[in-house]
Motif scaffolding. Structure first.
Motif, PDB file in Angstrom:
ATOM      1  N   ASP A   1     -44.292 -18.498 -10.055  1.00  0.00           N
ATOM      2  CA  ASP A   1     -44.221 -17.499  -8.983  1.00  0.00           C
ATOM      3  C   ASP A   1     -43.667 -16.181  -9.530  1.00  0.00           C
ATOM      4  N   ALA A   2     -42.641 -16.295 -10.366  1.00  0.00           N
ATOM      5  CA  ALA A   2     -42.053 -15.087 -10.962  1.00  0.00           C
ATOM      6  C   ALA A   2     -43.076 -14.370 -11.827  1.00  0.00           C
ATOM      7  N   PHE A   3     -43.869 -15.135 -12.549  1.00  0.00           N
ATOM      8  CA  PHE A   3     -44.917 -14.527 -13.381  1.00  0.00           C
ATOM      9  C   PHE A   3     -45.928 -13.786 -12.510  1.00  0.00           C
TER      10      PHE A   3
ATOM     11  N   ILE B   1     -47.263 -21.607 -18.889  1.00  0.00           N
ATOM     12  CA  ILE B   1     -46.103 -21.801 -18.002  1.00  0.00           C
ATOM     13  C   ILE B   1     -46.196 -23.181 -17.345  1.00  0.00           C
ATOM     14  N   GLN B   2     -47.400 -23.526 -16.916  1.00  0.00           N
ATOM     15  CA  GLN B   2     -47.612 -24.843 -16.302  1.00  0.00           C
ATOM     16  C   GLN B   2     -47.229 -25.953 -17.289  1.00  0.00           C
TER      17      GLN B   2
ATOM     18  N   SER C   1     -44.651 -10.577 -11.232  1.00  0.00           N
ATOM     19  CA  SER C   1     -44.071  -9.646 -12.202  1.00  0.00           C
ATOM     20  C   SER C   1     -44.937  -8.426 -12.511  1.00  0.00           C
ATOM     21  N   GLY C   2     -46.236  -8.539 -12.271  1.00  0.00           N
ATOM     22  CA  GLY C   2     -47.146  -7.446 -12.634  1.00  0.00           C
ATOM     23  C   GLY C   2     -47.543  -7.473 -14.101  1.00  0.00           C
ATOM     24  N   TYR C   3     -47.028  -8.466 -14.858  1.00  0.00           N
ATOM     25  CA  TYR C   3     -47.314  -8.543 -16.304  1.00  0.00           C
ATOM     26  C   TYR C   3     -48.809  -8.726 -16.562  1.00  0.00           C
TER      27      TYR C   3
END
Ligand code: RM4
Ligand code: MN
Ligand code: MN
Length: 397
Positions: free
Chosen positions: A370-372, A306-307, A375-377
Motif C-alpha cells: 500500500d505504501a508503495f 514486495i509481494q 508513494s508515486g515511485y
C-alpha cells in the motif's frame, strides 16, 4: 524459548531475517517465446539499486542486491568504485556476485566442462575476475551457476567433465580471500536436456567438498524434480555445515521462477521450519544467504518483489512459532498426529497482525504494498524510463 509469546518470537525472527534481491529481477526478462516489455523496468544498475533500495526502505528486510557480472558490471573490477557509490546512494549494499559463463558464444559446449582447454581457461579467468569484483565490493559470496551439459546421449564424456569441474572450482577456490565463499548451485536440466554437469545437490556437495573449505551448496527451490523433498536436502546440508544459501522462487512445472509461495507456501514454510528447528536443537545460528531468484514477466517488477518479501517474512514468522519442545516430545514418542499438528498449527496462524506491529515499531510502513502504491515511485520511474524501455533492452534470468 517457548515461554515467549508468539509476537515476541515473530519480532525476534524478523529482526534477524534478511533476504537479498536480484538485480535481474528489476529488468525486462521474458521466455524464449517473447518478451513483454514493462515501461518501468530498470535498464541500468543505478535504476536496479534504486528499485531495490526503495523496497528495502519499505520492508526493512533487503539490505543487499545480488549482481550479475555481465549484465551489471561488464567493465569488471575497475567498475567496483562506481557500483559501490551507487549502492550507497540508494541505501543498499552489493550482495552475491554472479559470474556469467553461459551467454558468450564460446560456451556453446560448456564452460568449466568444455572439452576445449582454451574455453575452460576463459571461463576460469571470468570466475576469478568475478571473485576480484566481489573482493572490491566487499561481497562475501561468489554464486556459481553453470549451464554446462549436453543434449544427446554419448556426446559428452561425463567422467572427464567432472574432473574438469573439480579442477576449475579448486583453482577458483585458491583465489578467494579469507572471508569469501563460493556457492555451488545445481539444476537438473535446462538449458541442457540430456545431462547437466551439476544436476543435483549430491553433485554440488561433492564438487564443493573437492573445491575446498570455503565452498558451500546453493539450493534454488526451482531446481528440483517434481515432488522432491527439498527440506530434507536442507536438513542434510545444514547438518554437514554445507548449506550456503538459497535462491527462492516457486514453480508449478519446472524452473518457472514464479513468486515465492504463490504455488506452494507450505513447501517454503517446511524449509524455514527445518532451519528454525535445527537452530533450536543446536542453539546456534545457521549462516545462510537467503536470496530471491525470480523472473516476473507479467507482474509489475517492484510489486512482485514486495509481494515476495512480504510472503517470505510471513512464512519465516510462521516457522518461528512452531512449538519445538512439543514437537520434539511428540517425535520421540512417535505421536504422529500430535507432531504433525505442531507444524499445521503454526502454519495456519495468522501472523500478519504481529508483523504489522513489528513493522510499526521499527518505523516501517505496516503495509509495504500500500505504501508503495501511494508513494508515486512507480509513476515517476514510468515517466523516466518508458522511452528507454520502448527500445527493447532485455536480459534473461
Ligand atoms: C538459472 C539459475 C541461476 C541464474 C540463471 C540466470 O536458472 O537459477 O541462478 O543466475 O538462471
Ligand atoms: Mn538460481
Ligand atoms: Mn533457475
Amino acid at each position: 524459548m517457548s515461554s515467549w509469546s508468539h509476537a515476541e518470537r515473530i519480532h525476534r525472527a524478523l529482526d534477524a531475517f534478511q533476504i537479498e534481491l536480484p538485480s535481474w529481477g528489476f529488468a525486462n526478462t521474458g521466455t524464449r517465446f517473447g518478451k513483454f516489455l514493462q515501461p518501468a523496468a530498470a535498464t541500468t544498475i543505478e535504476e536496479k539499486f534504486s528499485d531495490a533500495g526503495f523496497i528495502h526502505s519499505l520492508t526493512g528486510a533487503c539490505p543487499t542486491v545480488a549482481l550479475h557480472v555481465l549484465w551489471d558490471i561488464p567493465e569488471g573490477a575497475g567498475g567496483a568504485e562506481r557500483v559501490h557509490k551507487l549502492a550507497q546512494k540508494c541505501g543498499v549494499r552489493p550482495g552475491a556476485i554472479n559470474p556469467n559463463v553461459f551467454q558468450d558464444q564460446i560456451y556453446k559446449h560448456g564452460s568449466l566442462g568444455n572439452p576445449d582447454a582454451e574455453v575452460r581457461r576463459a571461463a576460469l579467468a571470468h570466475l576469478i575476475e568475478s571473485a576480484e569484483i566481489a573482493k572490491a565490493l566487499g561481497s562475501r559470496d561468489v554464486s556459481l551457476w553453470f549451464a554446462d551439459g549436453s543434449n544427446y546421449p554419448g556426446t559428452a564424456n561425463l567422467r572427464q567433465r567432472r574432473a574438469w569441474f573439480e579442477e576449475g572450482l579448486r583453482a577458483l577456490h585458491e583465489r578467494l580471500a579469507g572471508n569469501q565463499r563460493m556457492l555451488v548451485e545445481y539444476k537438473p536440466f535446462e538449458p541442457a536436456f540430456y545431462h547437466t554437469d551439476i544436476a543435483d545437490w549430491g553433485m554440488a556437495l561433492l564438487l564443493a567438498k573437492a573445491a575446498g573449505p570455503k565452498a558451500r551448496v546453493l539450493v534454488d527451490t526451482g531446481h528440483h524434480y517434481q515432488a522432491q523433498n527439498i527440506e530434507q536436502i536442507v536438513v542434510w546440508l545444514l547438518r554437514d555445515g554445507m548449506l550456503g544459501g538459497f535462491h527462492f522462487n516457486d514453480r508449478r512445472y519446472a524452473d518457472d521462477d514464479l513468486t515465492l509461495g504463490s504455488i506452494d507456501p507450505y513447501q517454503v514454510f517446511r524449509i524455514f521450519h527445518e532451519i528454525a528447528f535445527y537452530e533450536w536443537e543446536t542453539g546456534g545460528r545457521a549462516d545462510i544467504a537467503y536470496m530471491i531468484d525470480q523472473s516476473h514477466n507479467l507482474k509489475g517488477k517492484i510489486e512482485a518483489m514486495i509481494q515476495t518479501v512480504t510472503t517470505a517474512q510471513e512464512l519465516y514468522a510462521k516457522a518461528a512459532i512452531v512449538d519445538h519442545k512439543k514437537l520434539a516430545a511428540a517425535q520421540a514418542k512417535s505421536e504422529l498426529v500430535e507432531a504433525e499438528s505442531c507444524l499445521k498449527e503454526a502454519f495456519s496462524t495468522d501472523v500478519r497482525p504481529a508483523i504489522r506491529e513489528w513493522a510499526k515499531s521499527r518505523g516501517l510502513p505496516e503495509d509495504p504494498m500500500d505504501a508503495f502504491r501511494k508513494s508515486g515511485y512507480l509513476e515517476r520511474i514510468t515517466a523516466e524510463r518508458s522511452a528507454k524501455n520502448a527500445a527493447a533492452v532485455s536480459s534473461y534470468a
